[in-house]
Motif scaffolding. Structure first.
Motif, PDB file in Angstrom:
ATOM      1  N   THR A  84       0.981  -1.235   0.346  1.00 34.34           N
ATOM      2  CA  THR A  84       0.147   0.131  -0.300  1.00 34.34           C
ATOM      3  C   THR A  84       1.125   0.819   0.280  1.00 34.34           C
ATOM      4  O   THR A  84       1.991   1.524  -0.028  1.00 34.34           O
ATOM      5  CB  THR A  84      -0.732   0.098   1.160  1.00 34.34           C
ATOM      6  OG1 THR A  84       0.074  -0.023   2.708  1.00 34.34           O
ATOM      7  CG2 THR A  84      -1.530  -0.929   1.197  1.00 34.34           C
ATOM      8  N   THR A  85       0.508   2.730  -0.301  1.00 40.27           N
ATOM      9  CA  THR A  85       1.306   3.190  -0.110  1.00 40.27           C
ATOM     10  C   THR A  85       0.693   3.952   1.023  1.00 40.27           C
ATOM     11  O   THR A  85       2.429   4.477   1.246  1.00 40.27           O
ATOM     12  CB  THR A  85       0.178   5.321  -0.976  1.00 40.27           C
ATOM     13  OG1 THR A  85      -0.913   5.025  -0.645  1.00 40.27           O
ATOM     14  CG2 THR A  85      -0.238   3.903  -2.043  1.00 40.27           C
ATOM     15  N   LYS A  86       0.436   3.592   2.084  1.00 43.46           N
ATOM     16  CA  LYS A  86       0.533   3.792   3.162  1.00 43.46           C
ATOM     17  C   LYS A  86       2.224   3.527   3.561  1.00 43.46           C
ATOM     18  O   LYS A  86       2.945   3.517   3.980  1.00 43.46           O
ATOM     19  CB  LYS A  86      -0.625   3.530   3.706  1.00 43.46           C
ATOM     20  CG  LYS A  86       0.600   4.031   6.082  1.00 43.46           C
ATOM     21  CD  LYS A  86      -1.464   3.657   6.652  1.00 43.46           C
ATOM     22  CE  LYS A  86      -1.869   4.232   6.744  1.00 43.46           C
ATOM     23  NZ  LYS A  86      -3.646   4.076   7.581  1.00 43.46           N
ATOM     24  N   GLU A  87       2.122   1.868   2.934  1.00 41.28           N
ATOM     25  CA  GLU A  87       3.730   0.904   3.847  1.00 41.28           C
ATOM     26  C   GLU A  87       4.740   1.665   3.356  1.00 41.28           C
ATOM     27  O   GLU A  87       5.385   1.906   3.857  1.00 41.28           O
ATOM     28  CB  GLU A  87       3.293  -0.271   3.424  1.00 41.28           C
ATOM     29  CG  GLU A  87       2.732  -0.903   4.416  1.00 41.28           C
ATOM     30  CD  GLU A  87       1.775  -2.078   4.103  1.00 41.28           C
ATOM     31  OE1 GLU A  87       1.170  -3.352   4.560  1.00 41.28           O
ATOM     32  OE2 GLU A  87       1.695  -2.935   2.536  1.00 41.28           O
ATOM     33  N   ILE A  88       4.582   1.905   1.775  1.00 37.23           N
ATOM     34  CA  ILE A  88       5.647   2.950   0.847  1.00 37.23           C
ATOM     35  C   ILE A  88       5.963   4.125   1.819  1.00 37.23           C
ATOM     36  O   ILE A  88       7.087   4.160   2.046  1.00 37.23           O
ATOM     37  CB  ILE A  88       5.269   2.721  -0.752  1.00 37.23           C
ATOM     38  CG1 ILE A  88       5.090   1.799  -1.084  1.00 37.23           C
ATOM     39  CG2 ILE A  88       6.344   3.650  -1.358  1.00 37.23           C
ATOM     40  CD1 ILE A  88       4.256   1.418  -2.374  1.00 37.23           C
TER      41      ILE A  88
END
Length: 204
Positions: free
Chosen positions: A33-37
Motif C-alpha cells: 500500500t502507499t501507506k506502507e511505502i
C-alpha cells in the motif's frame, strides 16, 4: 509524472522509489500500500502524493528507472545501431529483456490473484500510456524497420518474431523464479545469443 523541484525533493523521490521497489519485490504489487511505502521511505503519504499520483505510477517509475531499460534500448537502437549487426542488436535487446522480466515478474505477478485490482491497475496504466504491451510494440516496430531496410526477409513477420523473442524471455524469467534457479550473467548471454540465432535463421 510530477517532478521534484529541489534537491531535497529529488532525495525524497529517490527514497520513495527505493522503498517502493523493495516492497513491491518482497510483498508483490497487489499487497503493498502507499501507506506502507511512505512509512518505509520515512515520509508521510501526503509527501508521497506530491511526487506520484498513486501506486501504479510508482510501479511504472520502478520499471523505467530501476530495472534494465528495455524500451529505452529498443528506441536507441532503432535510431542508431552504432555500427552493430542485426544479430548483435537483437542479442542486446533479448539479453536486456530477459533481465527486465526476471526483475519485474515477481513484482507484478500477485495482481493476477485479484481480478478487480488487476482491472484497476490495467485502467491506470492505460491513462499513463504504459503497460506490458509497449515493449512488444516497440520491438515489432524495430523489426519492421529492419525489414524495410532489407536486413530481414521480405516475407518476415515482425509481430510474430517480436512475440517469439519477448515471449521466450518472459518464460525464461518465469521458470527461473518458479524453479528457484540462480545463474551467472553468462547464462543470460548464452540464452540471448542462442535465441536470436534461432529466430534469425528463419527471418534474416
Amino acid at each position: 509524472m510530477p517532478q521534484p523541484r529541489t534537491a531535497a525533493g529529488a532525495r525524497t523521490r529517490r527514497r520513495i522509489l527505493d522503498a517502493a521497489e523493495h516492497l513491491m519485490r518482497t510483498m508483490g504489487l497487489a499487497r503493498v500500500t502507499t501507506k506502507e511505502i511512505a512509512r518505509a521511505a520515512g515520509c508521510s503519504e501526503a509527501a508521497l502524493y506530491r511526487h506520484f499520483t498513486g501506486k501504479e505510477e510508482m510501479f511504472v517509475a520502478v520499471l523505467q528507472e530501476r530495472l534494465p531499460g528495455l524500451g529505452a534500448l529498443i528506441t536507441r537502437l532503432s535510431s542508431d545501431p552504432g555500427g552493430r549487426s542485426t544479430e548483435e542488436c537483437l542479442t542486446e535487446i533479448v539479453r536486456t529483456a530477459a533481465l527486465f522480466y526476471e526483475a519485474s515478474v515477481p513484482i507484478g505477478s500477485s495482481l493476477f490473484a485479484e481480478p478487480a485490482l488487476l482491472q484497476r491497475h490495467r485502467d491506470e496504466l492505460r491513462k499513463l500510456d504504459a503497460g506490458p504491451h509497449k515493449p512488444l510494440e516497440a520491438l515489432a516496430g524495430y523489426l519492421r524497420a529492419l525489414r524495410a531496410d532489407g536486413r530481414l526477409r521480405a516475407d518476415a513477420d515482425p509481430d510474430a518474431a517480436a512475440a517469439l523473442l519477448l515471449g521466450a524471455c518472459y518464460q525464461q524469467a518465469f521458470l527461473r523464479h518458479f524453479l528457484g534457479e540462480e545463474g551467472p550473467p553468462a547464462k543470460v548471454d548464452d540464452f540471448a545469443g542462442g535465441l536470436v540465432r534461432t529466430i534469425l535463421t528463419g527471418i534474416a
